[in-house]
Design an enzyme around this catalytic site. Structure first.
Site, PDB file in Angstrom:
ATOM      1  N   ASP A 117       0.808  -1.205   0.000  1.00 62.40           N
ATOM      2  CA  ASP A 117       0.000   0.000   0.000  1.00 62.40           C
ATOM      3  C   ASP A 117       0.847   1.264   0.000  1.00 62.40           C
ATOM      4  O   ASP A 117       0.447   2.281  -0.557  1.00 62.40           O
ATOM      5  CB  ASP A 117      -0.920  -0.002   1.221  1.00 62.40           C
ATOM      6  CG  ASP A 117      -1.941  -1.118   1.135  1.00 62.40           C
ATOM      7  OD1 ASP A 117      -2.106  -1.685   0.045  1.00 62.40           O
ATOM      8  OD2 ASP A 117      -2.577  -1.404   2.158  1.00 62.40           O
ATOM      9  N   GLY A 118       2.024   1.179   0.618  1.00 61.85           N
ATOM     10  CA  GLY A 118       2.872   2.361   0.710  1.00 61.85           C
ATOM     11  C   GLY A 118       3.227   2.930  -0.656  1.00 61.85           C
ATOM     12  O   GLY A 118       3.353   4.142  -0.828  1.00 61.85           O
ATOM     13  N   ASN A 191      -4.776   9.204   2.167  1.00 55.97           N
ATOM     14  CA  ASN A 191      -5.452   8.670   3.348  1.00 55.97           C
ATOM     15  C   ASN A 191      -6.022   9.788   4.216  1.00 55.97           C
ATOM     16  O   ASN A 191      -7.211   9.997   4.266  1.00 55.97           O
ATOM     17  CB  ASN A 191      -4.499   7.802   4.187  1.00 55.97           C
ATOM     18  CG  ASN A 191      -4.518   6.340   3.778  1.00 55.97           C
ATOM     19  OD1 ASN A 191      -5.388   5.915   3.026  1.00 55.97           O
ATOM     20  ND2 ASN A 191      -3.566   5.573   4.266  1.00 55.97           N
ATOM     21  N   ASP A 221      -7.573  15.116  21.550  1.00 52.66           N
ATOM     22  CA  ASP A 221      -6.165  14.861  21.259  1.00 52.66           C
ATOM     23  C   ASP A 221      -5.794  15.325  19.860  1.00 52.66           C
ATOM     24  O   ASP A 221      -4.630  15.613  19.586  1.00 52.66           O
ATOM     25  CB  ASP A 221      -5.862  13.357  21.352  1.00 52.66           C
ATOM     26  CG  ASP A 221      -5.614  12.922  22.772  1.00 52.66           C
ATOM     27  OD1 ASP A 221      -5.878  13.718  23.695  1.00 52.66           O
ATOM     28  OD2 ASP A 221      -5.153  11.792  22.970  1.00 52.66           O
TER      29      ASP A 221
END
Lengths: 344, 344, 344, 344
Positions: A117-118, A191, A221
């Site tokens: 996927d990278g 993403n 956060d």
């Protein structure tokens, strides 16, 4: 004329342009579904391919095998990255390469990824505007965006060259860092972009705007703005829904929000989102883009997020829905068997 | 010609029709955002209004006041439901009515609701195909779909008659119950259709299909298929995201799923979903439509769910985003103040 | 003897000591509930009070008022922090103070806090072993651990001096940082200890042990180990349950876990938890203690977390359950009215 | 005496009895952890065993094999259920049985289950007061409460007879249905009691009390009151935490609550919970006990839930923590490998 309804015109604005539409019989209707399955047709046989590979010396023999096939059997021009060119030469194979990726999108008919996927994230970085169709082969571990097996390389490539394959047009987000009123840096994410508090013990206090209007102040956060492709990545860990890649939407998923009523939000693709670090925030914040290029956001800085009009078109093995559920199965055991596992 | 990329054509299919699109320079791009803000323009002044009111004798004086204004000041034809006609007559006011709602959509320019969110569901029932624009006034308690105050009735109606108001085109779902291969009953929902196990102690075991392909078997208390409008109703209680009303999507939210990996899914609006009660299921299931019309689904029965092409157009006070966040604020205290409430 | 069951002895070990217990008729039973409401009784009138106040110059007049009352009406010895002593002297009032907090727990009968929840954390820091009972007054904004109103100071203090007030014995966690096999630093937390990835883009990969046994490897943004008191703080933002202050438990709540099957865990108070940063972790981690004292955990370091045997006894306005639900109401609108707010 | 702190006495009440405790040096401390690992020691060799088996004719040969071993090798008295006695006789083996389960707890030293988790629920039904230790063998599919393999039957039984095995003392809840002020029926549950709306389209509106005090009104699909054993069953599907079997707690988990601020609550084991269907509720409700014995709760009815003092002692393969994490692994893939599965 009496007894007739007043004729209606609709003006539809998507943030880019407006369009007038007369409404037949004043009956307001959708013009069909807004979402589509897209099929690719080549008007002539593709001749130039960009062959990308994960950085891993063990994969060189697969690269050589694939490149030889493309050159010798399919008679294509094969472009590789400079370091691969060097390694291929050491193996006696001359392949084309490039110095800058600037003009690649004007030459490359389609992209082949050997890896995981990278590599698709890397494709997104190489092609900042138009992206050619991408076919992605896994070598070993199965990926989420990698439906094809390298064993089937020859038959799959032959199919792509014929055309008539289905595409997922994967939305990207253009993210601009605003300093003193100007967009200073721009990043494309496939993403998600994340704004978080970094190492600061204080939680971020982020003012959020949609289409220029104040929406809410996030005390959490951090906040994730994700594409549908990213919906099964970080956003899901933070409680976001799984969003089909065809849904034209931007996910806005808070990370550990203070308020119990702040749930993940799904915005339309036309939304222009802006996050501001207020001048009186207790600390800085940090932005990261597909998990990389971490940038500090100082008090007064902002982040502008909107759809990039150029998607990453990935070639489906079956179609956008079939491939997606296959991926969910592989990654999360999201299938009927897991379903039937009995609870005590 | 050498060095040129292979020209690309895309074929886009939304489940209703397919369309060919040549791609300039082979640069695949979105044609703009798929989602839009829609504005209403009347080509001539509207003359016929349907005035609906919540069943509550205390509201009759408001109805009379509103109807008199529409008749006498705005010079409109006012249609009401039969029982309201009777009550108005008792108050010395003659209003039009109807026997069947069949032809209403050919006469009514727009609809005024005096009441609450429930009335919009009623509008959806009266207009099974095209729905005229709806303006919704709250009388007392603030609703989710009810942005207008009755105090401002005159000025708000004057604005609507001028046109240039924003609309939310709220998707509805057409839900068909399949028995022995045929669709027997059809229901339109504006919020959601729910399939659950009813009073059965056994959890449902539902086979789910998207566009005819098997997706998964749901083992859960039930499943919610919701529109974006319904995303802040039952779906949210079950953990679904808040989806902006412009997002062309169908939410698929499991109720207490057995599998920890089964998260809420957001499908595209083009998805045709089918739920089947398998022949060997341990028990029947039940379907309900916007919380009503509960139907038993026996073994072998199915439920077909897809977008209805006729939305419910609701008139915005500001625009689709502004109104939506106002509603979230009212209903969930979803605002900056709640955000800043400190946790210990 | 024939027909008699074999007599049973149980050996109960809580990690501190073991105890043998004969079982009457071999009928294994609990010896009663493990959890209790505790009531405070003074055997003689308390004479020494520690008066703490939030750092805020505007509160000095309230401090003077409270101290005068304690000195002059209740005839008590009043101890304050050094900087408050100085300020009081400037107002003509002599109060006792201390140089080191070391011996405080041997002198102070009870503690009065004027301020907010933060002061209770400060009490926990001042008293690392035994903590005297604490009564907490809010001055303005209502806190979670602060049930008393300053307006009622005199009557409430009179009640405390009489005794017969209910206590919540609030568990603390002792957290030790392990380096090269030795505990180097120790921290006491009343809310929670957090291990997170800080500014690192890589997610932490933390090996977790319970009572010396390997449990799991956490792949997440971080992990929260919380007391019941902390269950409504950060742990809740991350999806943890609300745990009543009397439940003898340690919460183990992952922050954005990668695995969908990793849910928040509630361990028994006897659990000794250990987190290790493995030698081959991709990055360091960070630990913070009640949101403070941030420490880097390097590869090979560990964190040991277990119950501190000395709780913080806070004085209840009604009892442990009544006060807790009052706090939930104040902080989260957790009450019947919020319940009845209708969804659309 | 001057300078000495006021001596403190604590009165501890667990809802069953109160106890005074002098506090040494006025230093309030826990008396150790409230939770324990319990080990079983036989004072004489056990002689009577109850052998239970899942209703499945295929298992008869395993029953015969187990019973012969217990009779002939271990020289024990073996009691079985009447229908098993009949089947064993047909196989030429005479085993003891019983007419009523009333006196079983006075005879049986320990219980052997051949089957799955369902059998432990059956044990809980047979023994309404004291329950002998239970050892549970799976036959085929692995269960959550079934850590032993039938292949190892002989060695495992030999170990149990020696004693020195660890126990989980699994809390049960006593649930009483209140009608017109009186408890009419009583049920014991090992997992959970659920109050839901059944087939009613209206959501339940349940008044909840803890120790006689009003807590909140639940507006939800229902409410689950669960033991720690049940925490990984239905409660978890509804979002509850995983609670270790040693934690003395009662889980209170809402099913699809209307209010976003209503999170799962963990009460202490001393809590007496009461649910009331108010006289003006829109509909009835239903209660079910470990998924069985469904009872209608009419307007004005109530349900009283509290800890049963007699737990179900299950024999651990390793210890209460080791067995529990093994179960989580088996049922949910809750382990390091699942953890490391990368998200895209």
């Amino acid at each position: 004329r009496s007894g007739k309804k007043s004729p209606i015109t609709l003006i539809r604005c998507d943030g880019y342009m407006c369009e007038r539409e007369g409404v037949a019989d004043s009956h307001i209707a959708f013009r069909g579904a807004a979402t589509e399955q897209v099929m690719l047709v080549w008007s002539s046989r593709p001749r130039t391919v960009l062959l990308l590979v994960k950085k891993d010396p063990d994969l060189m023999s697969s690269v050589i095998e694939a490149a030889r096939y493309l050159l010798e059997v399919e008679n294509m021009k094969v472009i590789v990255e400079p370091q691969v060119q060097t390694q291929a030469l050491a193996n006696g194979l001359f392949l084309d390469s490039f110095v800058s990726s600037e003009a690649l999108h004007q030459k490359v008919d389609f992209v082949i990824c050997l890896g995981g996927d990278g590599l698709i994230l890397h494709v997104s970085t190489l092609f900042r505007t138009a992206v050619p169709p991408v076919i992605s082969f896994n070598l070993g571990s199965l990926g989420f965006l990698t439906p094809f097996q390298f064993e089937d390389f020859r038959t799959e490539i032959a199919e792509v060259l014929k055309g008539n394959c289905n595409l997922s047009l994967r939305m990207r987000l253009t993210c601009g860092i605003i300093r003193q009123g100007y967009v200073e840096h721009e990043f494309q994410v496939l993403n998600e972009v994340v704004v978080d508090r970094g190492a600061s013990p204080y939680l971020s206090n982020l003012d959020c705007f949609c289409d220029g209007k104040y929406i809410t102040t996030v005390q959490a956060d951090g906040i994730i703005m994700s594409t549908p492709t990213g919906s099964t990545a970080y956003s899901m860990s933070a409680g976001g829904s799984m969003v089909h890649p065809s849904v034209p939407a931007i996910l806005f998923t808070p990370i550990c929000p203070h308020s119990l009523s702040f749930r993940p939000i799904v915005f339309p693709d036309s939304a222009q989102l802006r996050i501001e670090i207020s001048e009186d925030a207790r600390s800085h914040a940090w932005a990261s883009f597909d998990g990389k290029s971490r940038q500090q956001l100082r008090r007064g800085d902002g982040l502008l997020v909107e759809m990039n009009l150029f998607p990453v078109p990935t070639i489906n093995k079956t179609d956008h829905t079939g491939d997606w559920f296959q991926s969910l199965d592989r990654a999360f055991n999201f299938n009927s068997r897991a379903m039937q596992k009995p609870l005590p």
